[in-house]
Design a protein around this motif. Structure first.
Motif, PDB file in Angstrom:
ATOM      1  N   PHE A   3      -0.860  -6.821  14.308  1.00 15.42           N
ATOM      2  CA  PHE A   3       0.468  -6.562  14.885  1.00 15.42           C
ATOM      3  C   PHE A   3       1.216  -5.705  13.880  1.00 15.42           C
ATOM      4  CE2 PHE A   3       4.893  -7.405  15.963  1.00 15.42           C
ATOM      5  CZ  PHE A   3       4.896  -7.646  17.329  1.00 15.42           C
ATOM      6  N   VAL A   4       1.990  -4.737  14.378  1.00 11.65           N
ATOM      7  CA  VAL A   4       2.748  -3.845  13.500  1.00 11.65           C
ATOM      8  C   VAL A   4       4.235  -3.984  13.785  1.00 11.65           C
ATOM      9  CG1 VAL A   4       3.191  -1.454  12.817  1.00 11.65           C
ATOM     10  CG2 VAL A   4       0.854  -2.182  13.341  1.00 11.65           C
ATOM     11  N   GLN A   5       5.013  -4.181  12.717  1.00 11.70           N
ATOM     12  CA  GLN A   5       6.474  -4.192  12.822  1.00 11.70           C
ATOM     13  C   GLN A   5       6.993  -2.996  12.043  1.00 11.70           C
ATOM     14  OE1 GLN A   5       8.203  -6.829  14.556  1.00 11.70           O
ATOM     15  NE2 GLN A   5       9.867  -5.341  14.504  1.00 11.70           N
ATOM     16  N   GLU A   6       7.495  -1.991  12.768  1.00 12.25           N
ATOM     17  CA  GLU A   6       7.923  -0.721  12.160  1.00 12.25           C
ATOM     18  C   GLU A   6       9.421  -0.734  11.918  1.00 12.25           C
ATOM     19  OE1 GLU A   6      10.118   2.909  12.483  1.00 12.25           O
ATOM     20  OE2 GLU A   6       9.837   1.555  14.191  1.00 12.25           O
ATOM     21  N   ASN A   7       9.829  -0.218  10.746  1.00 12.11           N
ATOM     22  CA  ASN A   7      11.245  -0.232  10.357  1.00 12.11           C
ATOM     23  C   ASN A   7      11.651   1.076   9.690  1.00 12.11           C
ATOM     24  OD1 ASN A   7      11.396  -3.415  10.586  1.00 12.11           O
ATOM     25  ND2 ASN A   7       9.657  -2.955   9.272  1.00 12.11           N
ATOM     26  N   GLY A   8      11.143   2.187  10.201  1.00 12.55           N
ATOM     27  CA  GLY A   8      11.422   3.485   9.598  1.00 12.55           C
ATOM     28  C   GLY A   8      12.830   3.969   9.890  1.00 12.55           C
ATOM     29  N   PRO A   9      13.187   5.153   9.353  1.00 12.85           N
ATOM     30  CA  PRO A   9      14.513   5.725   9.581  1.00 12.85           C
ATOM     31  C   PRO A   9      14.813   5.892  11.072  1.00 12.85           C
ATOM     32  CG  PRO A   9      13.371   6.920   7.848  1.00 12.85           C
ATOM     33  CD  PRO A   9      12.357   5.995   8.472  1.00 12.85           C
ATOM     34  N   CYS A  18       1.770   9.149  21.683  1.00 12.30           N
ATOM     35  CA  CYS A  18       0.678   8.190  21.466  1.00 12.30           C
ATOM     36  C   CYS A  18      -0.404   8.324  22.520  1.00 12.30           C
ATOM     37  CB  CYS A  18       1.222   6.761  21.483  1.00 12.30           C
ATOM     38  SG  CYS A  18       2.343   6.376  20.128  1.00 12.30           S
ATOM     39  N   ARG A  19      -1.648   8.163  22.096  1.00 12.28           N
ATOM     40  CA  ARG A  19      -2.775   8.132  23.042  1.00 12.28           C
ATOM     41  C   ARG A  19      -2.791   6.824  23.816  1.00 12.28           C
ATOM     42  NH1 ARG A  19      -7.770   7.995  20.500  1.00 12.28           N
ATOM     43  NH2 ARG A  19      -8.721   8.495  22.505  1.00 12.28           N
ATOM     44  N   HIS A  20      -2.251   5.790  23.220  1.00 11.87           N
ATOM     45  CA  HIS A  20      -2.199   4.465  23.857  1.00 11.87           C
ATOM     46  C   HIS A  20      -0.746   3.985  23.904  1.00 11.87           C
ATOM     47  CE1 HIS A  20      -6.575   4.313  23.444  1.00 11.87           C
ATOM     48  NE2 HIS A  20      -6.422   4.623  22.167  1.00 11.87           N
ATOM     49  N   PRO A  21       0.096   4.639  24.681  1.00  8.71           N
ATOM     50  CA  PRO A  21       1.527   4.294  24.695  1.00  8.71           C
ATOM     51  C   PRO A  21       1.812   2.919  25.275  1.00  8.71           C
ATOM     52  CG  PRO A  21       1.021   5.809  26.485  1.00  8.71           C
ATOM     53  CD  PRO A  21      -0.222   5.723  25.646  1.00  8.71           C
ATOM     54  N   GLY A  22       0.850   2.357  25.991  1.00  8.51           N
ATOM     55  CA  GLY A  22       1.076   1.067  26.625  1.00  8.51           C
ATOM     56  C   GLY A  22       1.332  -0.058  25.656  1.00  8.51           C
ATOM     57  N   ARG A  23       0.874   0.091  24.407  1.00  7.16           N
ATOM     58  CA  ARG A  23       1.039  -0.992  23.428  1.00  7.16           C
ATOM     59  C   ARG A  23       2.278  -0.811  22.552  1.00  7.16           C
ATOM     60  NH1 ARG A  23      -2.573   0.077  18.979  1.00  7.16           N
ATOM     61  NH2 ARG A  23      -3.273   2.245  19.019  1.00  7.16           N
ATOM     62  N   PHE A  61       4.722   6.891  14.989  1.00  9.62           N
ATOM     63  CA  PHE A  61       3.970   6.123  15.982  1.00  9.62           C
ATOM     64  C   PHE A  61       2.701   6.856  16.396  1.00  9.62           C
ATOM     65  CE2 PHE A  61       7.468   3.315  15.994  1.00  9.62           C
ATOM     66  CZ  PHE A  61       7.032   2.141  16.583  1.00  9.62           C
ATOM     67  N   ARG A  62       2.741   8.178  16.393  1.00  6.61           N
ATOM     68  CA  ARG A  62       1.523   8.934  16.668  1.00  6.61           C
ATOM     69  C   ARG A  62       0.468   8.615  15.624  1.00  6.61           C
ATOM     70  NH1 ARG A  62      -0.794  12.855  14.336  1.00  6.61           N
ATOM     71  NH2 ARG A  62       0.980  13.220  12.937  1.00  6.61           N
ATOM     72  N   ARG A  63       0.857   8.586  14.352  1.00  7.56           N
ATOM     73  CA  ARG A  63      -0.087   8.292  13.269  1.00  7.56           C
ATOM     74  C   ARG A  63      -0.594   6.850  13.349  1.00  7.56           C
ATOM     75  NH1 ARG A  63       2.649   9.495   7.735  1.00  7.56           N
ATOM     76  NH2 ARG A  63       0.584   8.801   6.995  1.00  7.56           N
ATOM     77  N   MET A  64       0.296   5.918  13.621  1.00  8.49           N
ATOM     78  CA  MET A  64      -0.125   4.516  13.715  1.00  8.49           C
ATOM     79  C   MET A  64      -1.046   4.302  14.904  1.00  8.49           C
ATOM     80  SD  MET A  64       3.229   2.307  12.510  1.00  8.49           S
ATOM     81  CE  MET A  64       4.219   2.702  13.960  1.00  8.49           C
ATOM     82  N   ASP A  65      -0.718   4.941  16.001  1.00 12.27           N
ATOM     83  CA  ASP A  65      -1.528   4.840  17.210  1.00 12.27           C
ATOM     84  C   ASP A  65      -2.941   5.362  16.971  1.00 12.27           C
ATOM     85  OD1 ASP A  65      -1.739   4.525  20.234  1.00 12.27           O
ATOM     86  OD2 ASP A  65      -2.140   6.666  20.041  1.00 12.27           O
ATOM     87  N   ALA A  66      -3.048   6.440  16.213  1.00 14.23           N
ATOM     88  CA  ALA A  66      -4.356   7.027  15.935  1.00 14.23           C
ATOM     89  C   ALA A  66      -5.177   6.175  14.983  1.00 14.23           C
ATOM     90  CB  ALA A  66      -4.174   8.428  15.348  1.00 14.23           C
ATOM     91  N   PHE A  74       0.841  -1.194   0.000  1.00 20.65           N
ATOM     92  CA  PHE A  74       0.000   0.000   0.000  1.00 20.65           C
ATOM     93  C   PHE A  74       0.877   1.245   0.000  1.00 20.65           C
ATOM     94  CE2 PHE A  74      -2.405  -3.397   1.949  1.00 20.65           C
ATOM     95  CZ  PHE A  74      -3.678  -3.258   1.405  1.00 20.65           C
ATOM     96  N   ASP A  75       0.496   2.223  -0.787  1.00 15.65           N
ATOM     97  CA  ASP A  75       1.224   3.487  -0.804  1.00 15.65           C
ATOM     98  C   ASP A  75       0.943   4.315   0.445  1.00 15.65           C
ATOM     99  OD1 ASP A  75       2.383   3.008  -3.323  1.00 15.65           O
ATOM    100  OD2 ASP A  75       0.589   3.741  -4.347  1.00 15.65           O
ATOM    101  N   LYS A  76      -0.259   4.185   0.990  1.00 17.32           N
ATOM    102  CA  LYS A  76      -0.673   4.987   2.140  1.00 17.32           C
ATOM    103  C   LYS A  76      -0.559   4.190   3.427  1.00 17.32           C
ATOM    104  CE  LYS A  76      -4.535   7.854   3.769  1.00 17.32           C
ATOM    105  NZ  LYS A  76      -5.934   8.272   3.511  1.00 17.32           N
ATOM    106  N   LEU A  77       0.034   4.803   4.432  1.00 15.41           N
ATOM    107  CA  LEU A  77       0.244   4.139   5.720  1.00 15.41           C
ATOM    108  C   LEU A  77      -1.051   3.607   6.302  1.00 15.41           C
ATOM    109  CD1 LEU A  77       1.933   3.475   8.296  1.00 15.41           C
ATOM    110  CD2 LEU A  77       1.466   5.807   9.062  1.00 15.41           C
ATOM    111  N   GLU A  78      -2.071   4.444   6.351  1.00 11.92           N
ATOM    112  CA  GLU A  78      -3.323   4.045   6.989  1.00 11.92           C
ATOM    113  C   GLU A  78      -3.983   2.860   6.282  1.00 11.92           C
ATOM    114  OE1 GLU A  78      -2.142   7.790   8.639  1.00 11.92           O
ATOM    115  OE2 GLU A  78      -2.296   7.125   6.542  1.00 11.92           O
TER     116      GLU A  78
END
Length: 320
Positions: free
Chosen positions: A91-97, A136-141, A107-112, A79-83
């Protein structure tokens, strides 16, 4: 805000892989080989083509190691768009810069975009989750799920939470990685570089010092490790090797006899600075070692040997 219970490993069917460079592409191949659906995204030009080519290169090694039921390259969607990539992810595995400001915003965008129970794991090699989860609104995860390169072959994953991460999220991440065949370890405290990279950095420090001081060439150092302690370390870690070194007396006997010499070596270890001169020396040494070789060929041979080693370790009865 109370965090929701994390999804157990059995409920994780779709992985969103955010960032598909070297590490992200390796993760994609591994998750596909474990029979999972993968939604991937990366903003770089031509990212999808590069990802699919990388996964295709990794696939033969994964076939040799054994594919899980249902494993298929057809289960990858880009997908070109993150959302869009996050939609329906368990489950999300993030590998950004490796930039703190970028990761905080990512992470703010993913959390939302995701329900509060979906774990957001970062492959970051050195950043602290306490800072990454700050917006993040839900930093616990939010947790660290740091692999060792290349993730599709090397089993290690370091898991640690930030100050706001829930114990449930950390445990769920540990359980998930173990369920898909990884060797996760729980890093008890946040430290720069986590565990494996700090150990690696300690070795690099002395390796750089020995080259800087003219004690050895880069090839000498590589030979010393690859045909010396590196062979033992590939089978078991430094502590069990120490225990074996002590014979019937085990680790206690080894420490009683080797402790003073080891302390004298510690006192004599170098503290090199990575100067332009040292960079030139190391670069020249490595280029000499690479004469007649290609990066692609070297990586392919490394991966082939890794596969053989992993197969052998999988058959072992005692060695962990």
């Amino acid at each position: 805000m109370q965090e929701q219970q994390a999804v157990p490993p059995s409920g994780i069917k779709r992985i969103a892989v955010v960032g598909t460079g070297v590490i992200g592409a390796s993760w994609v191949a591994y998750f596909l080989a474990r029979g999972l659906d993968v939604s991937a995204t990366d903003p770089m030009p031509d990212a999808e083509r590069k990802l699919r080519e990388a996964v295709a290169r990794h696939w033969p090694s994964l076939e040799t190691l054994g594919l899980a039921p249902g494993a298929s390259l057809e289960r990858l969607r880009f997908f070109d768009k993150l959302e869009d990539a996050l939609e329906g992810a368990d489950f999300v595995q993030e590998n950004g810069p490796e930039r703190e400001d970028l990761k905080i915003d990512l992470f703010r965008r993913m959390d939302a975009a995701l329900p509060a129970h979906v774990i957001l794991a970062s492959s970051s090699s050195g950043l602290l989750m306490s800072k990454v989860q700050a917006a993040c609104r839900h930093p616990g995860r939010v947790v660290l799920g740091h692999p060792f390169n290349p993730p599709h072959l090397i089993p290690l994953v370091e898991v640690i939470g930030g100050q706001a991460s829930s114990e449930a999220a950390v445990q769920s991440a540990l359980d998930f990685y173990a369920a898909v065949g990884k060797k996760p370890i729980h890093v008890r405290k946040e430290v720069k570089g986590h565990i494996a990279n700090r150990l690696q950095a300690a070795l690099w420090r002395e390796a750089f010092h020995l080259v800087e001081q003219g004690v050895a060439s880069t090839e000498d150092i590589d030979t010393a490790i690859a045909y010396g302690p590196g062979l033992r370390w590939a089978l078991m870690g430094p502590y069990l090797n120490l225990h074996l070194a002590g014979g019937e007396g085990g680790a206690r006997h080894a420490l009683d006899h080797l402790g003073p010499p080891i302390e004298s070596w510690w006192a004599d270890l170098g503290s090199p600075a990575i100067t332009e001169s040292l960079k030139e020396t190391i670069t020249a040494g490595v280029e000499e070692q690479m004469e007649g070789k290609t990066l692609g060929g070297l990586a392919a041979e490394r991966d082939q040997l890794l596969v053989q080693l992993l197969v052998a370790k999988g058959r072992a009865k005692v060695i962990p």
